[in-house]
Design a protein around this motif. Structure first.
Motif, PDB file in Angstrom:
ATOM      1  N   LYS A  64      15.528 -55.252 -25.024  1.00  0.00           N
ATOM      2  CA  LYS A  64      16.276 -56.116 -24.114  1.00  0.00           C
ATOM      3  C   LYS A  64      16.558 -57.407 -24.873  1.00  0.00           C
ATOM      4  CE  LYS A  64      15.966 -57.855 -19.392  1.00  0.00           C
ATOM      5  NZ  LYS A  64      16.378 -59.205 -19.776  1.00  0.00           N
TER       6      LYS A  64
ATOM      7  N   GLN B 174      20.722 -63.553 -28.536  1.00  0.00           N
ATOM      8  CA  GLN B 174      21.164 -62.279 -29.113  1.00  0.00           C
ATOM      9  C   GLN B 174      22.362 -61.710 -28.352  1.00  0.00           C
ATOM     10  OE1 GLN B 174      17.309 -60.302 -28.952  1.00  0.00           O
ATOM     11  NE2 GLN B 174      17.343 -59.986 -31.171  1.00  0.00           N
TER      12      GLN B 174
ATOM     13  N   GLY C 170      12.988 -63.514 -38.639  1.00  0.00           N
ATOM     14  CA  GLY C 170      12.365 -62.935 -37.453  1.00  0.00           C
ATOM     15  C   GLY C 170      13.113 -63.219 -36.161  1.00  0.00           C
ATOM     16  N   SER C 171      14.372 -63.649 -36.267  1.00  0.00           N
ATOM     17  CA  SER C 171      15.101 -63.999 -35.044  1.00  0.00           C
ATOM     18  C   SER C 171      15.762 -62.788 -34.388  1.00  0.00           C
ATOM     19  CB  SER C 171      16.156 -65.063 -35.351  1.00  0.00           C
ATOM     20  OG  SER C 171      17.067 -64.580 -36.319  1.00  0.00           O
ATOM     21  N   GLY C 172      15.592 -61.621 -34.987  1.00  0.00           N
ATOM     22  CA  GLY C 172      16.129 -60.422 -34.363  1.00  0.00           C
ATOM     23  C   GLY C 172      17.526 -60.060 -34.824  1.00  0.00           C
ATOM     24  N   LYS C 173      17.823 -60.357 -36.087  1.00  0.00           N
ATOM     25  CA  LYS C 173      19.127 -59.984 -36.641  1.00  0.00           C
ATOM     26  C   LYS C 173      19.244 -58.460 -36.718  1.00  0.00           C
ATOM     27  CE  LYS C 173      18.520 -62.555 -40.412  1.00  0.00           C
ATOM     28  NZ  LYS C 173      17.328 -63.346 -40.044  1.00  0.00           N
ATOM     29  N   THR C 174      18.156 -57.832 -37.153  1.00  0.00           N
ATOM     30  CA  THR C 174      18.195 -56.376 -37.315  1.00  0.00           C
ATOM     31  C   THR C 174      18.493 -55.672 -35.995  1.00  0.00           C
ATOM     32  OG1 THR C 174      16.567 -56.681 -39.063  1.00  0.00           O
ATOM     33  CG2 THR C 174      16.980 -54.441 -38.350  1.00  0.00           C
TER      34      THR C 174
ATOM     35  N   ARG D 246      13.377 -48.099 -39.329  1.00  0.00           N
ATOM     36  CA  ARG D 246      13.841 -48.701 -38.066  1.00  0.00           C
ATOM     37  C   ARG D 246      15.147 -48.072 -37.619  1.00  0.00           C
ATOM     38  NH1 ARG D 246      13.274 -55.153 -38.033  1.00  0.00           N
ATOM     39  NH2 ARG D 246      13.974 -54.923 -35.890  1.00  0.00           N
TER      40      ARG D 246
HETATM   41  P1  ADP Z   1      15.209 -60.467 -38.500  1.00  0.00           P
HETATM   42  O1  ADP Z   1      16.025 -59.266 -38.907  1.00  0.00           O
HETATM   43  O2  ADP Z   1      16.052 -61.606 -38.021  1.00  0.00           O
HETATM   44  O3  ADP Z   1      14.182 -60.896 -39.495  1.00  0.00           O
HETATM   45  P2  ADP Z   1      13.982 -58.600 -36.675  1.00  0.00           P
HETATM   46  O4  ADP Z   1      15.151 -57.914 -36.060  1.00  0.00           O
HETATM   47  O5  ADP Z   1      13.227 -57.910 -37.738  1.00  0.00           O
HETATM   48  O6  ADP Z   1      14.415 -60.053 -37.205  1.00  0.00           O
HETATM   49  O7  ADP Z   1      13.007 -59.027 -35.494  1.00  0.00           O
HETATM   50  C1  ADP Z   1      11.747 -59.616 -35.707  1.00  0.00           C
HETATM   51  C2  ADP Z   1      10.767 -59.043 -34.715  1.00  0.00           C
HETATM   52  O8  ADP Z   1      11.186 -59.361 -33.401  1.00  0.00           O
HETATM   53  C3  ADP Z   1      10.679 -57.536 -34.771  1.00  0.00           C
HETATM   54  O9  ADP Z   1       9.353 -57.169 -34.625  1.00  0.00           O
HETATM   55  C4  ADP Z   1      11.529 -57.074 -33.619  1.00  0.00           C
HETATM   56  O10 ADP Z   1      11.087 -55.840 -33.106  1.00  0.00           O
HETATM   57  C5  ADP Z   1      11.334 -58.195 -32.610  1.00  0.00           C
HETATM   58  N1  ADP Z   1      12.490 -58.344 -31.717  1.00  0.00           N
HETATM   59  C6  ADP Z   1      13.790 -58.450 -32.071  1.00  0.00           C
HETATM   60  N2  ADP Z   1      14.581 -58.600 -30.989  1.00  0.00           N
HETATM   61  C7  ADP Z   1      13.768 -58.598 -29.902  1.00  0.00           C
HETATM   62  C8  ADP Z   1      13.974 -58.703 -28.491  1.00  0.00           C
HETATM   63  N3  ADP Z   1      15.194 -58.866 -27.985  1.00  0.00           N
HETATM   64  N4  ADP Z   1      12.904 -58.654 -27.708  1.00  0.00           N
HETATM   65  C9  ADP Z   1      11.656 -58.507 -28.231  1.00  0.00           C
HETATM   66  N5  ADP Z   1      11.392 -58.399 -29.534  1.00  0.00           N
HETATM   67  C10 ADP Z   1      12.421 -58.434 -30.385  1.00  0.00           C
END
Ligand code: ADP
Ligand code: ZN
Ligand code: ZN
Length: 739
Positions: A204, A209, A229-233, A266
């Motif tokens: 979610k 995001q 760690g901001s959830g780019k992936t 992933r």
């Molecule tokens: P980035 O690519 O920016 O370094 P990631 O996508 O790896 O960040 O996300 C970092 C962590 O946060 C991961 O463990 C991921 O599963 C978690 N995460 C990402 N988006 C969310 C979300 N919307 N809700 C909860 N956890 C999230």
């Protein structure tokens, strides 16, 4: 009809089009790969058809053979564009777009594929049944085999031996009598070693995001700037999913080093292995060939790979993502010296699809372009799983020295490591120098040991007790006596990862450590094995070079120590500050990604440097604003392009002569034609000899446009006409490093 052909060769004079006649019954098309005889040569040369016309103005020879596998028309266009922009042969570019392993001469693609022989019935089931019933087949063993295959369609010989208790000779008799036949089947060599495959679902999204996701439209270029760690992936995953639903494929580029199974997993967890192809240099040629075909056949719609995956034959491409877009590895350091980011822009534009550049520390150029509005800026300012960014402290090594601590670890860092050991948390120590000692000097006369072939200081490697050259790999016995003054007072200076590991063991006898640098990473998968071991066996301390910085996710790491932040400040490159800030921010990003807070200790002799100071709060904007002013003042990118004319030869005089002539040529034209550019005089390169070749260079600062492109390509022609003995000239557009 006549085909216009590019010969598959890097020889400069062959960088033009040759006409060949298409024989009546040969199905030659644009992009076909063919064999022709060239000049008086006895052997055949491979060529690629890049145009077709009615007739030629010359008397032409026929095409001799048609090869399997065709290149798409758009890839031919792309190759032409690259050849011009990066000043190299079209064939060098075309090679990147051929199925891996098929660029050798005169090979049959099919023998490259790994196949197994499957055995099956050669007749219909009921015919076989009849023959068994009316006694035509008497042997029990033969009956067993036939019955087995009636039930199981196909089987390998091993299967038959195992399940029917008969032998190869029984099968052979049945083949001879026309009951069975062989069928060849392609097997896909599988590079996915990890076999976990838990299905993951869309997370979610946070409000930030959501906004980012909805901002990505049907086309255009985007810079996704999101803290570590901001959830780019997660954004990438959901964008790709959207495209999948439209039956479109996506290419995602990641730096070679972070293309670990962990990254790929992933994507597999979300989409399943079947839809994914991976491409990188650690795969065997066979594996790459299979992945390529999986893409070409339209089975794999998600392509994850390093730089050259941008050329993958994606079917119905709908999206390109470049993760860690600031990474140097996107620029090729071999001919053709292309920039995958620029190639991606070209492809995205011509296909009218979106291109996403993602980073926590964007390239100065990208961020500048975003500020100008050339690309759309998307921001993620918070960590997605609510963990905090780590607390960074800067430690002044001058003070440490003044207090009498000469070791590589400051007292503060020692304390923090100790704390982590007590609570069983993991630590990463980062030092961007491998080996043990980085230079060896005579204390009497100042002589330093340099590589005989490269004129660069040799590094001491303790494990093999040898001196190594990091440029060419040359090894030498250790020096006990100065070859100049015969003094025995030789000292080993500087410290690399090996020495650091030694020191850590001295301070923390009980601690388990693992080291990751070019010396420990070599075999296929070994890089991943080290990371796996560190994670799974909960090793206390990971010691490593640049390699530990990129994108890894270790929930149990709470402390990161940067042993010498200064090593990247003294690069002698205009990007030194940018690289330092990027590296520090990325290393810091490894700490505290799990539930516990992360701490980072940055040791430095330059605590006042702004790249180091701003990395404390990981404040990219502040860093950017300071750095951009300097770049403008000193006229560096993004305010201009840098063109490096790299010249080398085995003979120093030959080289000087080439340098002088090319400089005169350039200077005359620049003045006469009123180019608005800065041309510097030729000088010896910072490393002025590599592998027995002397090196000089010339630098041009300019806006790299059509006119300059022309000038450079004429300069190369001028050089070719000089007909020198051993000299080579390479022109590099915006090189990664100025060494
Ligand atoms: P980035 O690519 O920016 O370094 P990631 O996508 O790896 O960040 O996300 C970092 C962590 O946060 C991961 O463990 C991921 O599963 C978690 N995460 C990402 N988006 C969310 C979300 N919307 N809700 C909860 N956890 C999230
Ligand atoms: Zn000496
Ligand atoms: Zn060397």
């Amino acid at each position: 009809m006549v085909a216009e052909i590019i010969i598959n060769s890097s020889v400069k004079v062959l960088n033009r089009i040759f006409d060949y006649e298409i024989p009546e019954n040969m199905n030659v098309d644009l992009g076909s790969r063919v064999f022709v005889s060239f000049g008086n040569k006895k052997t055949l040369d491979e060529g690629i058809v890049i145009g077709i016309k009615e007739k030629s103005e010359y008397k032409v020879k026929p095409i001799l053979k048609l090869q399997e596998g065709k290149i798409e028309k758009e890839k031919i266009e792309l190759s032409k564009w690259m050849s011009k922009r990066y000043l190299c042969n079209v064939s060098d570019c075309l090679k990147l777009m051929l199925a891996p392993g098929t660029t050798n001469k005169n090979i049959d693609l099919r023998v490259k594929e790994k196949t197994v022989n499957l055995i099956m019935l050669a007749k219909d089931n009921y015919e076989v049944e009849e023959d068994i019933e009316n006694g035509k087949i008497k042997s029990e063993k033969q009956k067993n085999v036939l019955e087995f295959l009636m039930n199981n369609e196909t089987a390998t010989i091993q299967d038959i031996e195992l399940f029917t208790d008969s032998t190869r000779s029984v099968v052979n008799t049945l083949i001879k009598n026309g009951y069975l036949e062989y069928k060849e089947q392609k097997v896909e060599r599988n590079p996915f070693i990890h076999k976990l495959q838990i299905k993951s679902n869309n997370l979610k999204l946070t409000d930030e995001q959501k906004l980012v996701l909805s901002s990505v439209k049907e086309n255009g270029e985007y810079l996704l700037y999101g803290v570590t760690g901001s959830g780019k992936t997660e954004i990438y995953l959901q964008l790709i999913e959207k495209k999948l639903k439209e039956n479109k494929s996506s290419i995602m580029l990641v730096p070679e080093i972070s293309l670990t199974p962990q990254t790929v997993d992933r994507f597999i967890e979300r989409f399943g292995e079947d839809k994914i192809a991976v491409l990188h240099s650690k795969l065997s040629i066979g594996e790459r060939f299979d992945q390529w075909n999986k893409i070409k056949d339209g089975k794999a719609k998600i392509i994850i790979g390093a730089r050259s995956a941008i050329f993958a034959p994606a079917v119905n491409l709908g999206l390109i993502i470049i993760d860690e877009e600031h990474d140097e590895s996107y620029k090729s350091e071999m001919t053709p010296r292309y920039d995958a980011k620029e190639v991606a822009e070209y492809i995205a534009e011509s296909k009218n699809i979106p291109l996403i550049l993602g980073s926590a520390t964007p390239d100065m150029n990208s961020y500048y372009r975003a500020k100008l509005g050339e690309i759309k800026l998307l921001k993620l300012t918070k960590r997605a799983n609510n963990s905090n960014l780590p607390v960074v402290s800067i430690l002044d090594l001058r003070q440490e020295l003044a207090n009498g601590n000469k070791s590589m670890l400051s007292l503060k860092l020692q304390e923090e490591i100790q704390k982590n050991l007590l609570v069983k948390k993991q630590t990463i120590l980062f030092l961007n120098r491998r080996g043990f000692s980085t230079f060896i000097m005579c204390r009497e006369c100042g002589y330093t040991v340099k590589c005989k072939r490269c004129n660069i200081t040799m590094t001491y490697h303790k494990n093999v007790n040898k001196l190594k050259c990091h440029y060419c790999g040359y090894e030498e016995e250790i020096v006990k006596e100065c070859p100049e003054c015969h003094s025995k007072n030789i000292k080993y200076f500087g410290a690399g990862t090996q020495k650091l590991e030694d020191e850590v063991h001295k301070f923390f006898k009980e601690a388990s450590t693992i080291r990751m640098d070019v010396d420990t990473v070599s075999k296929k998968n070994s890089h991943e094995q080290i990371l796996d071991k560190f994670r799974n066996e909960n090793i206390d301390i990971l010691i490593g070079t640049q390699m530990v910085v990129k994108g890894h996710h270790f929930p149990n790491v709470t402390l990161v120590g940067v042993i010498a932040a200064d090593s990247s400040l003294n690069l002698g490159d205009f990007r030194a500050n940018e690289r330092t800030f990027q590296t520090l921010t990325q290393v810091a990003g490894r700490a505290g990604r799990g539930e516990c807070e992360g701490r980072v200790i940055v040791q430095t002799y330059n605590p006042d440097n702004y790249a180091i100071e701003y990395s404390k709060t990981q404040n990219y904007d502040l860093f950017f604003d300071t750095e951009i002013v300097l770049r403008k003042q000193l006229k560096y990118p993004p305010f201009c392009d840098i063109i490096l004319i790299d010249m080398s030869a085995k003979n120093e005089n030959e080289l000087k002569n080439v340098a002088k002539k090319l400089h005169t040529y350039l200077k005359t034209r620049v003045i006469n034609e009123k180019f608005g550019l800065l041309l510097y005089s030729p000088v010896p390169s910072p490393v002025d000899k590599i592998k027995d070749r002397y090196r000089w260079r010339m630098i041009i600062k300019c806006k790299y446009d059509e006119k300059v492109n022309n000038l450079l390509s004429n300069t190369l022609k001028e050089f070719t006409e000089m007909k020198t003995k051993t000299a080579r000239v390479n022109i590099v557009i915006n090189p990664n490093n100025m060494l």
